[in-house]
Design an enzyme around this catalytic site. Structure first.
Site, short mmCIF file in Angstrom:
data_model
loop_
_atom_site.label_atom_id
_atom_site.label_comp_id
_atom_site.label_asym_id
_atom_site.label_seq_id
_atom_site.Cartn_x
_atom_site.Cartn_y
_atom_site.Cartn_z
CG ASP A 206 -25.63 -35.46 -40.48
OD1 ASP A 206 -25.55 -34.47 -39.74
OD2 ASP A 206 -25.37 -36.62 -40.11
CG ASP B 63 -28.17 -42.13 -43.75
OD1 ASP B 63 -28.95 -42.73 -44.53
OD2 ASP B 63 -27.29 -42.70 -43.09
CD GLU C 177 -29.24 -37.42 -38.45
OE1 GLU C 177 -28.71 -38.54 -38.56
OE2 GLU C 177 -29.13 -36.53 -39.30
CG ASP D 219 -25.53 -37.70 -44.94
OD1 ASP D 219 -26.71 -37.44 -44.60
OD2 ASP D 219 -24.73 -38.30 -44.19
#
Length: 652
Positions: A514, A518, A436, A516
């Site tokens: 990541d 998101d 990403e 997390d």
């Protein structure tokens, strides 16, 4: 089963109905030949084999309840209220029929056509195979007012069958503990068993199946019991699969009939997506490769819908040619047939080869659908309009597909500019990270091993393909780049969704985002794309998710990467000495916060990293999950990523 059949003797289930074909020795030597593998899949398959015997009793009209219990020690108990396995003397084998069933391969009532007309499972391998692969098995039979019992280890009986009590019930209770010398894992997963029992309840309306897990008692000491029962069978199954989608017709079309002696049940509906979801079963076995029954269904559906559309003059002003694919866009259907002697073909022996089934299902589909369309003109119009829309979209998709193919490295036009390729040309040794953003992509490019690791940065969140028209998907730059980088191509005009992976350039496709919420969202968007458009890559075991650390914990010179809160707490417990302030914790919000060396060491180095392999255990359930995940709620997305990817150090 009719009362007449019962009177004529087919209801008498005794030793003379048990036919023996061959011995049991090979099962322990080559278990994977009989149950698929000796890991999680094979372990759960043992339960299916025992349950299938009970389902056979239900199909024959003698069983209404099947109870499965996961015991505290991960042994399994399967109890039914059928007739009970025969216990009388078997003349040919010179032993109890129960012992024959449990110790001889291919011994069972299902080979005697008067006992079971159709049956699931591995054609009689079933319970004897389970016995051979169990360190302990106990069979308890309630029959003729008595309780009979026999115990085994590794397929060998401790002693003869003995009477241990009296009873007013009928039925079979099998308790078994898989052999730790055979299986690489012995822990049963509640969700896998629950999914199979739910599926069986839908496929066999009117039968109650329960799952009790004694490993996790409630606060009051009781146990959670999942109960599965379906009144209308496949109609409810289709509603379950499509519960997160917008239906185009108010009620599913439900067909229950028999053609040429073959019982056929079909349920179908149309929704506002552009996916074709047809799940087919033969004798309760999920035929993931399709076969004769699926061919017959598609043929009957396309022919009947096309004739109705032409006769109603709805196609007169349509400028595009309607193809078979167009009739199935946005369809969700479940098809179940019962075949007396099924012939299975294909790579995983899940493709039905009986050609006589084609005509039977074609005829059943055509007759029922023709009647439905005539009786429901409003719904018929909605379906045909959906077909016309699909045809128009297909023409647009063809142009988009040609653009994708033109960009493909196979045609010499080169790879995406953002791709940092690896030097190895061997797909089995090569892996690609889908990363990403340009920042993380830059770090990954610096940290990678250039010989076998490629990096493709993706800009932002890729398109949510769940409700996008196919040509819009293929027009997305990020998705075009994925096709081009992987070297895969899309099928011909006739088979416009078939993926060709012969020129696949990497055998590990790793999503690296990541750690997390998101990141989980982006993982799920990409996984949804793979599930809808590149499912073959998941089924072939090529898709993985990287697991970057959440924290770097330090105390003095001691440093440790922690991948979740539990690991962080464990570090604190180990090194804090009562002073948590002495621990310095760095939380990584994104991959870009790590330097190239840290990213390599924690997330990309095959010697240290942990990859989650993405698997599809049940396509119908996966469909429900992806439909649900594409809503607005973020929490279920993260839950899915954590629960449905298998943790495995695949480089060890």
């Amino acid at each position: 089963m009719s009362e007449e059949e019962k009177k004529n003797g087919s209801g008498n289930y005794s030793a003379q109905n048990i036919q023996v074909l061959e011995g049991l020795e090979a099962v322990r030597k080559r278990p994977a030949m009989y149950i698929g593998d000796v890991s999680e899949k094979g372990l759960h398959h043992l339960v299916s084999e025992v349950v299938d015997n009970s389902i056979d009793e239900a199909l024959a009209g003698y069983c209404t309840e099947i109870n499965v219990t996961i015991n505290e020690d991960n042994s399994i108990t399967v109890k039914d209220n059928g007739r009970g396995i025969p216990v009388d003397y078997h003349e040919k084998e010179k032993k109890s029929a129960l012992e024959v069933v449990l110790t001889v391969l291919h011994a069972g009532g299902k080979f005697d056509k008067g006992t079971y007309k159709v049956s699931g499972g591995l054609h009689g391998v079933g319970v004897s195979c389970v016995n051979a692969l169990s360190i302990y098995l106990k069979a308890e039979i309630h029959k003729d007012g008595k309780i009979y019992m026999q115990e085994y280890s590794k397929g060998k009986p401790y002693a003869d069958v003995k009477i241990v009590g009296e009873t007013k019930e009928n039925g079979t209770i099998i308790t078994f503990k898989p052999d730790d010398a055979i299986f690489t894992t012995l822990e049963y997963r509640h969700d896998i068993l629950a999914t199979r029992l739910r599926e069986l309840a839908y496929l066999n309306a009117g039968i109650t199946l329960t799952l009790t897990d004694k490993r996790t008692p409630n606060d009051d000491g009781s146990f959670k019991i999942d109960r599965y029962y379906s009144e209308t069978g496949l109609e409810e199954f289709v509603r379950y699969i499509d519960k997160n989608k917008e239906s185009l017709i108010p009620e599913p079309i439900h067909i229950v009939t028999e053609k040429s002696g073959i019982p056929i049940e079909i349920a179908l509906t149309y929704n506002d997506t552009y996916n074709e979801n047809i799940y087919s079963y033969v004798n309760n076995i999920n035929t993931i490769e399709g076969g004769a029954h699926l061919t017959g269904f598609r043929r009957g559906l396309s022919r009947t819908l096309k004739k109705y559309a032409e006769d109603s003059k709805m196609l007169d002003k349509v400028k595009v040619e309607i193809s078979g694919d167009d009739f199935r866009e946005g369809i969700t259907a479940v098809l179940s047939v019962k075949v007396a002697e099924p012939q299975f073909e294909g790579q995983t022996k899940t493709k039905l080869g009986n050609s006589e089934v084609i005509g039977a299902v074609d005829q059943a589909t055509g007759e029922a659908l023709r009647y439905y369309l005539e009786e429901h003109p409003k719904e018929a119009k909605v379906i045909v309009e959906k077909v016309i829309l699909a045809a128009t979209a297909r023409q647009a998709a063809r142009k988009a597909r040609e653009m994708v193919q033109r960009k493909s490295p196979l045609s010499g036009a080169g790879l995406p500019g953002k791709l940092a390729d690896c030097s190895s040309k061997d797909p089995a040794q090569s892996e690609i990270f889908l990363v990403e953003g340009d920042s993380a992509g830059g770090t990954a490019k610096q940290g990678r091993n250039r010989i076998f690791q490629a990096i493709l940065p993706l800009r932002g969140k890729i398109l949510n393909v769940e409700k996008a028209m196919p040509h819009k998907v293929l027009e997305s730059d990020e998705i075009k780049n994925i096709y081009t980088a992987l070297g895969v191509s899309i099928g011909t005009e006739e088979d416009s969704k078939e993926l060709n992976i012969e020129k696949l350039r990497y055998h590990k496709i790793i999503l690296m985002t990541d750690a997390d919420v998101d990141g989980s969202h982006i993982d799920t968007l990409i996984l949804t794309f793979f599930f809808r458009y590149m499912r073959l890559l998941i089924e072939s075991g090529y898709v993985y998710i990287a697991t970057p650390p959440l924290y770097l914990c330090k105390k003095g010179k001691i440093e440790e990467y922690c991948y979740n809160d539990q690991q962080r707490q464990a570090f604190i417990n180990k090194y804090a000495d009562g002073n948590e302030n002495a621990i310095h914790t760095q939380r990584y919000k994104g991959l870009g916060e790590m330097n190239a060396e840290q990213l390599w060491e924690t997330t990309m180095n095959p010697e240290n990293r942990t990859l989650k392999q993405v698997t599809i255990e049940n396509a119908a359930d996966a469909d429900v999950i992806f439909s649900m995940l594409m809503g607005e709620e973020v929490a279920p997305r993260r839950e899915f990523i954590e629960e449905n990817a298998t943790y495995a150090n695949i480089d060890a």
